[in-house]
Structure formats: C-alpha cells, structure tokens
Design a protein around this motif. Structure first.
Motif, PDB file in Angstrom:
ATOM      1  N   CYS A  48       0.825  -1.205   0.000  1.00 11.42           N
ATOM      2  CA  CYS A  48       0.000   0.000   0.000  1.00 11.42           C
ATOM      3  C   CYS A  48       0.866   1.265   0.000  1.00 11.42           C
ATOM      4  CB  CYS A  48      -0.927  -0.031   1.219  1.00 11.42           C
ATOM      5  SG  CYS A  48      -2.061   1.360   1.347  1.00 11.42           S
ATOM      6  N   ALA A  49       1.866   1.297   0.890  1.00 16.30           N
ATOM      7  CA  ALA A  49       2.744   2.469   0.994  1.00 16.30           C
ATOM      8  C   ALA A  49       3.586   2.645  -0.268  1.00 16.30           C
ATOM      9  CB  ALA A  49       3.643   2.353   2.221  1.00 16.30           C
ATOM     10  N   HIS A  84       1.449   4.052  -3.019  1.00 16.07           N
ATOM     11  CA  HIS A  84       1.195   5.485  -2.840  1.00 16.07           C
ATOM     12  C   HIS A  84       2.441   6.309  -3.168  1.00 16.07           C
ATOM     13  CE1 HIS A  84      -0.656   9.145  -1.302  1.00 16.07           C
ATOM     14  NE2 HIS A  84       0.518   9.405  -0.745  1.00 16.07           N
ATOM     15  N   ILE A 107      -3.988   4.236   2.941  1.00 21.44           N
ATOM     16  CA  ILE A 107      -3.210   5.326   3.524  1.00 21.44           C
ATOM     17  C   ILE A 107      -4.163   6.191   4.343  1.00 21.44           C
ATOM     18  CG2 ILE A 107      -1.769   7.352   3.063  1.00 21.44           C
ATOM     19  CD1 ILE A 107      -0.421   4.723   2.243  1.00 21.44           C
ATOM     20  N   VAL A 131      -0.297  11.076   5.667  1.00 25.09           N
ATOM     21  CA  VAL A 131       1.015  11.259   5.051  1.00 25.09           C
ATOM     22  C   VAL A 131       1.714  12.425   5.729  1.00 25.09           C
ATOM     23  CG1 VAL A 131       0.436  10.303   2.789  1.00 25.09           C
ATOM     24  CG2 VAL A 131       0.114  12.731   3.200  1.00 25.09           C
ATOM     25  N   MET A 138       4.221   7.607   5.912  1.00 24.87           N
ATOM     26  CA  MET A 138       2.789   7.367   5.729  1.00 24.87           C
ATOM     27  C   MET A 138       2.320   6.441   6.833  1.00 24.87           C
ATOM     28  SD  MET A 138       3.466   6.347   1.811  1.00 24.87           S
ATOM     29  CE  MET A 138       5.108   5.879   2.360  1.00 24.87           C
ATOM     30  N   VAL A 179      -0.347   3.556   7.381  1.00 27.15           N
ATOM     31  CA  VAL A 179      -1.241   2.651   6.670  1.00 27.15           C
ATOM     32  C   VAL A 179      -2.158   1.995   7.692  1.00 27.15           C
ATOM     33  CG1 VAL A 179      -1.372   0.593   5.205  1.00 27.15           C
ATOM     34  CG2 VAL A 179       0.542   2.204   4.931  1.00 27.15           C
TER      35      VAL A 179
END
Length: 188
Positions: free
Chosen positions: A46-47, A50, A81, A84, A89, A91
């Motif tokens: 996920c990070a 992003h 997310i 940020v 970030m 998650v």
C-alpha cells in the motif's frame, strides 16, 4: 516542481488468503506472527503504491488480536493510507476472517503501520500528498496526525529529562498505580 497528490483509493490494497495448518500455532489457531507478517506485506504494498518507491516499516501501533483465526478460514486484509507526512505514511489495516462454509465474517484486528519512503540510495524521500474525499478519511487523517504529534511530544518530554528528575516524588508516586516494586540498590 508541482507537489503531487494521490487519492486514497489509488493505493488501497486488499488481499485474501486461506489459512492452512502450516500457519497454526501449538493451540491450533493461526499464529499471530504469521498474521503480522502478512500485515507487514500489505502495508509495504500500500505504501509503495502510494509513494511509488520502496518503503520500510518504521513502527507498528498496537496490534490487539480480537478473535482467533481458525485453520480453513479465509483471511482478508484491507489496507489504505490514513496519513502522510513529508517522507512517511500511516497505513491502516483491517483484518477479517471468514468461515467459508457459513459465510460468517469476524473482525480480527486493526492496526496502523508507519512506513517510510526510500530512494534508490536508501535515503528518505518525499511522498505525494493525500486527497481526502470523505468524512471518514478526515477523521482517520486527523486521528493519525494527533497521534504523531502526541508521540513526538512524549518522546521529547521523556528523552530531554535527566534520570535524576524521574526520582522526584511526583514521578515515584505515579509508580504506585502500577504492578511494580521499587528496589533501588543499583544503577543501570
């Protein structure tokens, strides 16, 4: 250079995995370490999606196992997310298990992974901003921002004090609230 922003949905990840006997602990339930490993993988995905770069895990906020996961259940991990910073970030991950015979779904845990973006040289690098487009996203972002601010303040407060300051009666009296016994006969 114009600052880039990305929508929450653009990096949202969901994985599903069937829990096997090889994932079980001695009591026959799915081993918490296996679930943590899967959570770390989904947080990374996920990070990285992003930030569009490699990411590392910097911190994991409290993981509380609400319900055991059984062998044969289908585990679903949903990550997005929530916050940020400049290079980091947070998650949010929700873990659910489903009994595939009955369709019963249970919420097993939620946790928050702080991920840091790295460039090709291993240095921290800036991440895109976040487009917030729902009331829930506002709540999640502000809750995470508050926790980040609180943790920075707490770390500064306790790291900036000398050991002798903690010997003050105010601090020592706070220890009476906990299951501790004070025996100060040696220095650390």
């Amino acid at each position: 250079m114009e600052h880039k922003y990305k929508r929450i949905e653009d990096s949202r990840i969901e994985i599903k995995q069937l829990m096997l006997p090889s994932n079980a602990n001695f009591s026959g339930k799915i081993h918490g370490g296996h679930i943590l490993s899967l959570m770390d993988q989904v947080a990374f995905a996920c990070a990285s999606k992003h930030s569009e770069t490699y990411c590392v895990t910097a911190a994991v906020e409290r993981v509380e196992f609400l319900h055991p996961i059984e062998v044969g259940e289908l585990v679903s991990m949903k990550a997005q997310i929530n916050y940020v910073g400049r290079t980091s970030m947070i998650v949010g991950i929700r873990v659910e298990s489903e009994d595939i015979k009955t369709g019963t779904v249970k919420h097993c845990n939620s946790s928050y992974f702080t991920m840091v973006a790295k460039d090709e040289q291993g240095k921290t690098t800036a991440v895109p901003g976040l487009v917030i487009n729902s009331e829930n996203a506002i709540r999640r972002f502000l809750r995470a921002a508050h926790k980040v601010s609180y943790l920075k303040t707490k770390i500064e407060k306790f790291n900036s004090r000398k050991v002798e300051e903690f010997m003050d009666e105010v601090y020592l009296s706070q220890l009476k609230l906990f299951n501790v016994k004070i025996e100060l006969d040696q220095k650390d």
